[in-house]
Scaffold this motif. Structure first.
Motif, PDB file in Angstrom:
ATOM      1  N   THR A 148     110.468  -3.890 -24.317  1.00 52.42           N
ATOM      2  CA  THR A 148     109.471  -3.849 -23.587  1.00 52.42           C
ATOM      3  C   THR A 148     108.166  -4.756 -22.941  1.00 52.42           C
ATOM      4  O   THR A 148     107.651  -5.338 -23.621  1.00 52.42           O
ATOM      5  CB  THR A 148     109.107  -1.829 -24.053  1.00 52.42           C
ATOM      6  OG1 THR A 148     109.959  -1.252 -23.679  1.00 52.42           O
ATOM      7  CG2 THR A 148     107.306  -1.716 -22.466  1.00 52.42           C
ATOM      8  N   SER A 149     108.118  -4.590 -21.956  1.00 45.54           N
ATOM      9  CA  SER A 149     106.959  -5.773 -21.040  1.00 45.54           C
ATOM     10  C   SER A 149     106.440  -5.161 -20.047  1.00 45.54           C
ATOM     11  O   SER A 149     107.040  -4.346 -19.414  1.00 45.54           O
ATOM     12  CB  SER A 149     107.398  -6.924 -20.738  1.00 45.54           C
ATOM     13  OG  SER A 149     108.441  -6.872 -19.951  1.00 45.54           O
ATOM     14  N   VAL A 150     105.058  -6.213 -19.462  1.00 44.70           N
ATOM     15  CA  VAL A 150     104.145  -5.598 -18.693  1.00 44.70           C
ATOM     16  C   VAL A 150     103.945  -6.994 -17.602  1.00 44.70           C
ATOM     17  O   VAL A 150     103.230  -7.684 -18.415  1.00 44.70           O
ATOM     18  CB  VAL A 150     103.208  -4.447 -19.073  1.00 44.70           C
ATOM     19  CG1 VAL A 150     102.274  -4.583 -17.795  1.00 44.70           C
ATOM     20  CG2 VAL A 150     103.486  -3.412 -19.880  1.00 44.70           C
ATOM     21  N   LEU A 151     104.331  -6.283 -16.499  1.00 39.68           N
ATOM     22  CA  LEU A 151     104.116  -7.870 -15.219  1.00 39.68           C
ATOM     23  C   LEU A 151     102.442  -7.215 -14.591  1.00 39.68           C
ATOM     24  O   LEU A 151     102.386  -6.393 -14.444  1.00 39.68           O
ATOM     25  CB  LEU A 151     105.133  -7.604 -14.384  1.00 39.68           C
ATOM     26  CG  LEU A 151     104.811  -8.448 -13.403  1.00 39.68           C
ATOM     27  CD1 LEU A 151     105.208  -9.541 -13.869  1.00 39.68           C
ATOM     28  CD2 LEU A 151     106.078  -8.671 -12.270  1.00 39.68           C
ATOM     29  N   THR A 192     110.319  -5.177 -34.741  1.00 37.71           N
ATOM     30  CA  THR A 192     111.266  -3.307 -35.296  1.00 37.71           C
ATOM     31  C   THR A 192     112.595  -3.385 -33.771  1.00 37.71           C
ATOM     32  O   THR A 192     112.284  -3.801 -32.921  1.00 37.71           O
ATOM     33  CB  THR A 192     110.545  -2.932 -36.281  1.00 37.71           C
ATOM     34  OG1 THR A 192     109.888  -2.241 -35.054  1.00 37.71           O
ATOM     35  CG2 THR A 192     109.328  -3.127 -37.027  1.00 37.71           C
ATOM     36  N   ASP A 193     113.564  -2.709 -34.522  1.00 40.62           N
ATOM     37  CA  ASP A 193     113.488  -1.851 -33.317  1.00 40.62           C
ATOM     38  C   ASP A 193     113.446  -0.652 -32.373  1.00 40.62           C
ATOM     39  O   ASP A 193     114.421   0.033 -31.570  1.00 40.62           O
ATOM     40  CB  ASP A 193     115.703  -1.610 -33.327  1.00 40.62           C
ATOM     41  CG  ASP A 193     115.949  -2.554 -33.971  1.00 40.62           C
ATOM     42  OD1 ASP A 193     115.577  -4.084 -33.281  1.00 40.62           O
ATOM     43  OD2 ASP A 193     116.963  -2.570 -35.177  1.00 40.62           O
ATOM     44  N   GLU A 194     112.587  -0.400 -33.215  1.00 41.86           N
ATOM     45  CA  GLU A 194     111.386   1.219 -33.130  1.00 41.86           C
ATOM     46  C   GLU A 194     111.012   0.924 -31.425  1.00 41.86           C
ATOM     47  O   GLU A 194     110.035   0.132 -30.913  1.00 41.86           O
ATOM     48  CB  GLU A 194     110.413   1.294 -34.162  1.00 41.86           C
ATOM     49  CG  GLU A 194     109.124   2.644 -33.353  1.00 41.86           C
ATOM     50  CD  GLU A 194     108.862   3.133 -34.304  1.00 41.86           C
ATOM     51  OE1 GLU A 194     108.445   2.468 -35.156  1.00 41.86           O
ATOM     52  OE2 GLU A 194     108.219   3.800 -33.907  1.00 41.86           O
ATOM     53  N   PRO A 195     111.593   1.801 -30.817  1.00 37.66           N
ATOM     54  CA  PRO A 195     110.664   1.176 -29.280  1.00 37.66           C
ATOM     55  C   PRO A 195     109.191   1.440 -29.281  1.00 37.66           C
ATOM     56  O   PRO A 195     108.989   2.539 -30.013  1.00 37.66           O
ATOM     57  CB  PRO A 195     111.571   2.702 -28.637  1.00 37.66           C
ATOM     58  CG  PRO A 195     112.360   3.758 -28.965  1.00 37.66           C
ATOM     59  CD  PRO A 195     112.585   3.002 -30.421  1.00 37.66           C
ATOM     60  N   VAL A 196     108.783   1.095 -27.973  1.00 39.78           N
ATOM     61  CA  VAL A 196     107.079   1.660 -27.529  1.00 39.78           C
ATOM     62  C   VAL A 196     107.042   2.603 -27.311  1.00 39.78           C
ATOM     63  O   VAL A 196     107.751   3.286 -26.092  1.00 39.78           O
ATOM     64  CB  VAL A 196     106.046   0.178 -27.092  1.00 39.78           C
ATOM     65  CG1 VAL A 196     105.215   0.552 -27.093  1.00 39.78           C
ATOM     66  CG2 VAL A 196     106.763  -0.796 -27.743  1.00 39.78           C
ATOM     67  N   ASP A 197     106.366   4.055 -27.945  1.00 41.67           N
ATOM     68  CA  ASP A 197     106.076   5.490 -26.858  1.00 41.67           C
ATOM     69  C   ASP A 197     105.594   5.055 -25.887  1.00 41.67           C
ATOM     70  O   ASP A 197     104.303   4.214 -25.693  1.00 41.67           O
ATOM     71  CB  ASP A 197     105.728   5.777 -28.399  1.00 41.67           C
ATOM     72  CG  ASP A 197     104.619   5.788 -29.242  1.00 41.67           C
ATOM     73  OD1 ASP A 197     104.261   4.810 -29.552  1.00 41.67           O
ATOM     74  OD2 ASP A 197     103.139   5.989 -28.607  1.00 41.67           O
ATOM     75  N   VAL A 257     105.448  -9.502 -23.994  1.00 40.89           N
ATOM     76  CA  VAL A 257     105.601  -8.390 -24.094  1.00 40.89           C
ATOM     77  C   VAL A 257     105.057  -7.381 -25.211  1.00 40.89           C
ATOM     78  O   VAL A 257     104.070  -8.273 -26.088  1.00 40.89           O
ATOM     79  CB  VAL A 257     106.871  -9.248 -24.982  1.00 40.89           C
ATOM     80  CG1 VAL A 257     107.931  -9.252 -25.421  1.00 40.89           C
ATOM     81  CG2 VAL A 257     107.671 -10.106 -23.807  1.00 40.89           C
ATOM     82  N   VAL A 258     105.565  -6.169 -25.402  1.00 41.31           N
ATOM     83  CA  VAL A 258     105.026  -5.733 -26.829  1.00 41.31           C
ATOM     84  C   VAL A 258     106.370  -4.884 -27.906  1.00 41.31           C
ATOM     85  O   VAL A 258     106.939  -4.989 -27.042  1.00 41.31           O
ATOM     86  CB  VAL A 258     104.231  -4.185 -25.997  1.00 41.31           C
ATOM     87  CG1 VAL A 258     102.393  -5.130 -25.258  1.00 41.31           C
ATOM     88  CG2 VAL A 258     104.871  -3.412 -25.235  1.00 41.31           C
ATOM     89  N   GLY A 259     105.491  -4.547 -28.669  1.00 37.48           N
ATOM     90  CA  GLY A 259     106.883  -4.218 -30.188  1.00 37.48           C
ATOM     91  C   GLY A 259     105.792  -4.236 -30.846  1.00 37.48           C
ATOM     92  O   GLY A 259     104.599  -4.514 -31.358  1.00 37.48           O
ATOM     93  N   TRP A 260     106.420  -3.026 -31.582  1.00 45.40           N
ATOM     94  CA  TRP A 260     105.705  -2.626 -33.041  1.00 45.40           C
ATOM     95  C   TRP A 260     106.420  -3.893 -34.405  1.00 45.40           C
ATOM     96  O   TRP A 260     107.747  -4.529 -34.066  1.00 45.40           O
ATOM     97  CB  TRP A 260     106.513  -1.914 -33.877  1.00 45.40           C
ATOM     98  CG  TRP A 260     105.717  -0.651 -32.858  1.00 45.40           C
ATOM     99  CD1 TRP A 260     107.247   0.568 -32.015  1.00 45.40           C
ATOM    100  CD2 TRP A 260     104.675   0.127 -32.845  1.00 45.40           C
ATOM    101  NE1 TRP A 260     106.853   1.347 -31.857  1.00 45.40           N
ATOM    102  CE2 TRP A 260     104.611   1.309 -32.008  1.00 45.40           C
ATOM    103  CE3 TRP A 260     104.196  -0.458 -33.411  1.00 45.40           C
ATOM    104  CZ2 TRP A 260     103.884   1.905 -31.373  1.00 45.40           C
ATOM    105  CZ3 TRP A 260     102.661   0.522 -32.945  1.00 45.40           C
ATOM    106  CH2 TRP A 260     102.925   1.527 -32.146  1.00 45.40           C
ATOM    107  N   PRO A 261     105.338  -5.072 -34.857  1.00 46.73           N
ATOM    108  CA  PRO A 261     105.710  -6.216 -35.498  1.00 46.73           C
ATOM    109  C   PRO A 261     106.319  -5.802 -37.043  1.00 46.73           C
ATOM    110  O   PRO A 261     106.546  -5.085 -36.627  1.00 46.73           O
ATOM    111  CB  PRO A 261     104.420  -6.415 -35.935  1.00 46.73           C
ATOM    112  CG  PRO A 261     103.167  -5.316 -35.133  1.00 46.73           C
ATOM    113  CD  PRO A 261     104.220  -4.491 -34.292  1.00 46.73           C
ATOM    114  N   ARG A 262     107.084  -7.087 -36.625  1.00 49.62           N
ATOM    115  CA  ARG A 262     107.809  -7.152 -37.992  1.00 49.62           C
ATOM    116  C   ARG A 262     107.127  -8.369 -38.837  1.00 49.62           C
ATOM    117  O   ARG A 262     106.820  -9.534 -38.144  1.00 49.62           O
ATOM    118  CB  ARG A 262     108.865  -7.745 -37.851  1.00 49.62           C
ATOM    119  CG  ARG A 262     110.060  -7.348 -38.340  1.00 49.62           C
ATOM    120  CD  ARG A 262     111.564  -7.416 -37.842  1.00 49.62           C
ATOM    121  NE  ARG A 262     111.302  -8.671 -38.196  1.00 49.62           N
ATOM    122  CZ  ARG A 262     112.672 -10.014 -37.114  1.00 49.62           C
ATOM    123  NH1 ARG A 262     112.711  -9.154 -36.072  1.00 49.62           N
ATOM    124  NH2 ARG A 262     112.917 -11.093 -37.577  1.00 49.62           N
TER     125      ARG A 262
END
Ligand SMILES: Cc1cc2nc3c(=O)[nH]c(=O)nc-3n(C[C@H](O)[C@H](O)[C@H](O)COP(=O)(O)O)c2cc1C
Length: 213
Positions: free
Chosen positions: A109-112, A21-26, A179-184
């Motif tokens: 947002t993602s993490v290396l 979704t477009d919701e940012p990861v807090d 990569v992280v995010g709120w799932p659709r």
């Protein structure tokens, strides 16, 4: 399925999520994933990892470039092509999600995950000191209802791109990227071959059926 504090439920449903979704990861949710990553084991408990959160527009642009480079490699290797709109097969749905993730890579947002290189051990052995941290991160993400996808974007041409953009010192290896995010859509269950088909007992190719009966 959303959040879960049941370890077995979390492990068996931590399927890769590629649509968000477009919701940012807090920050609090992301910080818990990073805390969990640090609870992983590493050789001699060195904890020589550094995690780099990539979310500024500059970092996201580098991630998008790295994703495009990885996709160009992955497509012929896996024989992937963009599916027709009306194709609803499992392969088409999976490919569609994979293309969407790569096409939209600059939006997330993602993490290396990096690990300091020591020339006393193989890179594979040293990878063993950072991949458990990545798995802890993935499980913590799943437990909190956050979707995640491990990627190859810090490899291939993306390695140099991300090294340069982030300023990773030469003695740190790029181990992986998530990569992280709120799932659709919904989580798992994961589809895997049974342990009995992958386990030997007391010798190569000695069936371990006794163990599982
Ligand atoms: C080392 C590694 C690299 C991966 N690279 C990518 C990638 O570049 N793009 C992608 O869409 N998925 C990538 N994946 C995700 C895998 O395709 C996914 O974990 C696998 O197909 C299992 O799917 P599941 O988690 O839904 O069961 C990668 C996974 C791993 C472990």
């Amino acid at each position: 399925m959303g959040r879960s504090d049941d370890l077995w439920d979390v492990m068996s449903t931590a399927r890769t999520v590629r649509r968000f979704t477009d919701e940012p990861v807090d920050d609090a949710t992301l910080a818990r994933c990073l805390d969990a990553a640090t609870w992983a084991p590493s050789g001699a408990n060195m904890q020589a990892w550094r995690f780099v959160v990539l979310r500024s527009s500059e970092m996201r642009a580098a991630v998008a470039d790295a994703a495009a480079q990885a996709l160009a490699i992955i497509e012929p290797v896996y024989g992937m092509s963009r599916p027709d709109d009306e194709d609803d097969s499992r392969a088409a749905r999976s490919n569609r999600a994979t293309y969407e993730l790569h096409d939209r890579a600059g939006e997330f947002t993602s993490v290396l995950f990096t690990y300091q290189y020591f020339d006393s051990a193989s890179e594979l052995l040293q990878g063993g000191s950072v991949y458990p941290a990545m798995q802890n991160f993935l499980l913590a993400a799943r437990a909190q209802g956050l979707g995640a996808c491990m990627t190859s974007w810090a490899s291939y041409g993306g390695e140099a791109l991300l090294r340069e953009a982030v300023g990773v010192p030469d003695d740190f290896m790029l181990a992986g990227h998530i990569v992280v995010g709120w799932p659709r859509g919904n989580f798992g269950p994961v589809r895997r071959k049974p342990a009995r088909a992958k386990t030997f007992l007391d010798g190569w190719e000695h069936p371990a059926d006794d163990l599982f009966d």
